[in-house]
Design a protein around this motif. Structure first.
Motif, PDB file in Angstrom:
ATOM      1  N   PRO A 188       0.789  -1.080  -0.003  1.00  0.00           N
ATOM      2  CA  PRO A 188       0.110  -0.137   0.086  1.00  0.00           C
ATOM      3  C   PRO A 188       0.911   1.157   0.065  1.00  0.00           C
ATOM      4  O   PRO A 188       1.931   1.125   0.631  1.00  0.00           O
ATOM      5  CB  PRO A 188      -0.738  -0.095   1.329  1.00  0.00           C
ATOM      6  N   ASN A 189       0.250   2.269  -0.810  1.00  0.00           N
ATOM      7  CA  ASN A 189       0.971   3.441  -0.803  1.00  0.00           C
ATOM      8  C   ASN A 189       0.291   4.642  -0.327  1.00  0.00           C
ATOM      9  O   ASN A 189      -0.795   4.612  -0.789  1.00  0.00           O
ATOM     10  CB  ASN A 189       1.638   3.826  -2.290  1.00  0.00           C
ATOM     11  N   ASP A 190       0.775   5.548   0.482  1.00  0.00           N
ATOM     12  CA  ASP A 190      -0.050   6.770   0.905  1.00  0.00           C
ATOM     13  C   ASP A 190       0.815   7.797   1.362  1.00  0.00           C
ATOM     14  O   ASP A 190       1.597   7.915   2.220  1.00  0.00           O
ATOM     15  CB  ASP A 190      -0.677   6.332   2.394  1.00  0.00           C
ATOM     16  N   ALA A 191       1.052   8.927   0.271  1.00  0.00           N
ATOM     17  CA  ALA A 191       2.111   9.740   0.190  1.00  0.00           C
ATOM     18  C   ALA A 191       1.920  10.705   1.265  1.00  0.00           C
ATOM     19  O   ALA A 191       2.789  11.335   1.952  1.00  0.00           O
ATOM     20  CB  ALA A 191       2.125  10.525  -1.098  1.00  0.00           C
ATOM     21  N   THR A 192       0.456  10.920   1.696  1.00  0.00           N
ATOM     22  CA  THR A 192       0.369  11.995   2.816  1.00  0.00           C
ATOM     23  C   THR A 192       0.684  11.567   4.222  1.00  0.00           C
ATOM     24  O   THR A 192       1.400  12.044   4.931  1.00  0.00           O
ATOM     25  CB  THR A 192      -1.329  12.469   2.762  1.00  0.00           C
ATOM     26  N   ALA A 193       0.616  10.272   4.533  1.00  0.00           N
ATOM     27  CA  ALA A 193       1.046   9.503   5.489  1.00  0.00           C
ATOM     28  C   ALA A 193       2.537   9.619   5.775  1.00  0.00           C
ATOM     29  O   ALA A 193       2.962   9.682   6.853  1.00  0.00           O
ATOM     30  CB  ALA A 193       0.327   8.086   5.518  1.00  0.00           C
ATOM     31  N   SER A 194       2.993   9.386   4.625  1.00  0.00           N
ATOM     32  CA  SER A 194       4.542   9.280   4.566  1.00  0.00           C
ATOM     33  C   SER A 194       5.012  10.645   4.992  1.00  0.00           C
ATOM     34  O   SER A 194       6.190  10.662   5.471  1.00  0.00           O
ATOM     35  CB  SER A 194       5.129   8.944   3.139  1.00  0.00           C
ATOM     36  N   LEU A 195       4.619  11.557   4.317  1.00  0.00           N
ATOM     37  CA  LEU A 195       5.094  13.188   4.498  1.00  0.00           C
ATOM     38  C   LEU A 195       4.746  13.535   6.109  1.00  0.00           C
ATOM     39  O   LEU A 195       5.422  14.113   6.705  1.00  0.00           O
ATOM     40  CB  LEU A 195       4.278  14.244   3.539  1.00  0.00           C
ATOM     41  N   LYS A 196       3.660  13.277   6.501  1.00  0.00           N
ATOM     42  CA  LYS A 196       3.326  13.237   7.868  1.00  0.00           C
ATOM     43  C   LYS A 196       4.064  12.660   8.932  1.00  0.00           C
ATOM     44  O   LYS A 196       4.770  13.199   9.936  1.00  0.00           O
ATOM     45  CB  LYS A 196       1.746  13.107   8.304  1.00  0.00           C
ATOM     46  N   SER A 197       4.554  11.476   8.542  1.00  0.00           N
ATOM     47  CA  SER A 197       5.636  10.787   9.468  1.00  0.00           C
ATOM     48  C   SER A 197       6.893  11.291   9.209  1.00  0.00           C
ATOM     49  O   SER A 197       7.697  11.468  10.386  1.00  0.00           O
ATOM     50  CB  SER A 197       5.716   9.379   8.912  1.00  0.00           C
ATOM     51  N   LEU A 198       7.336  11.879   8.282  1.00  0.00           N
ATOM     52  CA  LEU A 198       8.760  12.489   8.026  1.00  0.00           C
ATOM     53  C   LEU A 198       8.632  13.843   8.253  1.00  0.00           C
ATOM     54  O   LEU A 198       9.716  14.594   8.473  1.00  0.00           O
ATOM     55  CB  LEU A 198       9.094  12.242   6.532  1.00  0.00           C
ATOM     56  N   SER A 199       7.628  14.641   8.542  1.00  0.00           N
ATOM     57  CA  SER A 199       7.673  16.007   9.188  1.00  0.00           C
ATOM     58  C   SER A 199       8.200  15.982  10.532  1.00  0.00           C
ATOM     59  O   SER A 199       8.400  15.211  11.363  1.00  0.00           O
ATOM     60  CB  SER A 199       6.157  16.497   9.396  1.00  0.00           C
ATOM     61  N   THR A 200       8.601  17.431  10.991  1.00  0.00           N
ATOM     62  CA  THR A 200       9.276  17.478  12.213  1.00  0.00           C
ATOM     63  C   THR A 200       8.389  16.994  13.278  1.00  0.00           C
ATOM     64  O   THR A 200       8.635  16.229  14.303  1.00  0.00           O
ATOM     65  CB  THR A 200       9.713  18.957  12.295  1.00  0.00           C
ATOM     66  N   GLN A 201       7.232  17.317  13.147  1.00  0.00           N
ATOM     67  CA  GLN A 201       6.103  17.115  14.001  1.00  0.00           C
ATOM     68  C   GLN A 201       5.759  15.557  14.260  1.00  0.00           C
ATOM     69  O   GLN A 201       5.883  15.290  15.231  1.00  0.00           O
ATOM     70  CB  GLN A 201       4.837  18.075  14.090  1.00  0.00           C
TER      71      GLN A 201
END
Length: 326
Positions: A188-201
């Motif tokens: 499964p791919n979820d770009a938004t989840a990826s970006l949120k996980s990689l964000s500072t917060q």
């Protein structure tokens, strides 16, 4: 009577078929010859790719490896080494669970109780997750340009939704294509989840939930975490601090020009991640003449003319683990 050996053979075959079916996402290179035992660690080496990563795109004859020339070199020097496949784009927890399943399969295949985890980029926190939930299965964790304190590009992309929304859709198409090309379309791919996980917060929340003393208390180049934590696991890291390193590496040069210009600040970085976010455990070096792709010998080994050989760095690190009894 030959019944007992026959039953034993049938059970072994059944187990092999079961593991082959479930572990099809694991890539292991078995060399035609072994030149030395220089990289022969006690426990298997398990490599985990980053965002938009893969193990191999295409077939063995006509394809490209993420860890270009690294896996076969380690194998030729005595290592049991596996390249894993996790979702190119997804949250750290989902990627971590996928990696944990493959770690279990590798332990079953090799009979070794632990593994040495190597994670590049998002593969760093992904490996950290496995250590947190199954420390008894991990001998060491090594982060190569790991996003251990988050990624500035993810912060900036999420800040501007007018850009993030269409880009996320494009990213999902790319991630799905990668999953298909590496023979695992069900990832499964979820770009938004990826970006949120990689964000500072997102990373701060993750680090609070899956804490390790190997992660420095703050993103500071002079700050480093513990090499050996209370659970006995060893931790290491290294990264590069260059952007454009070889003009003939067209894709590399394009990305390393656009991403820093649009999404990165002035801090020292490898074109994708800042140097300070990569500090973790014992910092071997954080100033290699590599950008984010050179660190895994991409694309196809093109890098700076006088830069350090990334294949040799992995081999030397395997020897470092060997000398530590890992």
């Amino acid at each position: 009577m030959k019944i007992k050996p026959l039953l034993s053979s049938m059970l072994t075959l059944s187990l092999f078929i079961s593991l082959s079916t479930q572990a099809s996402v694991i890539t292991q290179i078995k060399p035609n010859y072994v030149s030395s035992n220089y990289a022969q660690t006690k426990y298997p080496i398990v490599l985990t790719h980053g965002m938009f990563g893969f193990s191999r795109l295409g077939t063995q004859a006509f394809g490209m490896d993420y860890w270009y020339q690294i896996v076969p070199d380690l194998a030729r020097n005595g290592a049991q080494v596996y390249a894993t496949q996790v979702s190119p784009l997804n949250s750290t927890e989902i990627r971590g669970e996928q990696l944990l399943q493959q770690v279990d399969e590798i332990i079953a295949l090799t009979g070794k109780p632990k593994v040495n985890l190597f994670g590049h980029s998002h593969g760093g926190p992904t490996s950290q997750y496995v250590e947190a939930v199954a420390p008894n299965k991990v001998a060491s964790v090594t982060a190569i340009a790991g996003a251990m304190h988050g990624a500035e590009f993810a912060d900036n992309m999420l800040k501007y939704q007018v850009v993030a929304v269409p880009l996320s859709k494009i990213f999902n198409i790319i991630g799905t294509a990668e999953s298909y090309l590496q023979g695992n379309p069900d990832l499964p791919n979820d770009a938004t989840a990826s970006l949120k996980s990689l964000s500072t917060q997102g990373t701060a929340i993750f680090n609070a939930k899956y804490a390790t003393a190997a992660t420095p208390s703050n993103c500071n180049i002079s700050n480093s975490g513990q090499k050996i934590t209370s659970n006995g696991i060893h931790h290491y890291s290294w990264t590069g601090d260059r952007q454009v390193t070889n003009l003939f590496d067209v894709l590399d040069t394009a990305l390393m020009t656009v991403v820093p210009a649009l999404f990165m600040g002035p801090a020292s970085n490898d074109g994708i991640l800042s140097v300070c976010t990569a500090n973790y455990g014992q910092v071997i070096r954080n100033d290699y003449e590599h950008n984010h792709f050179d660190e895994v010998n991409q694309v196809l080994g093109l890098r700076g003319l006088f830069s350090q050989d990334p294949v040799a760095l992995f081999r030397q690190h395997a020897n470092r683990l060997k000398l530590q009894g890992l």
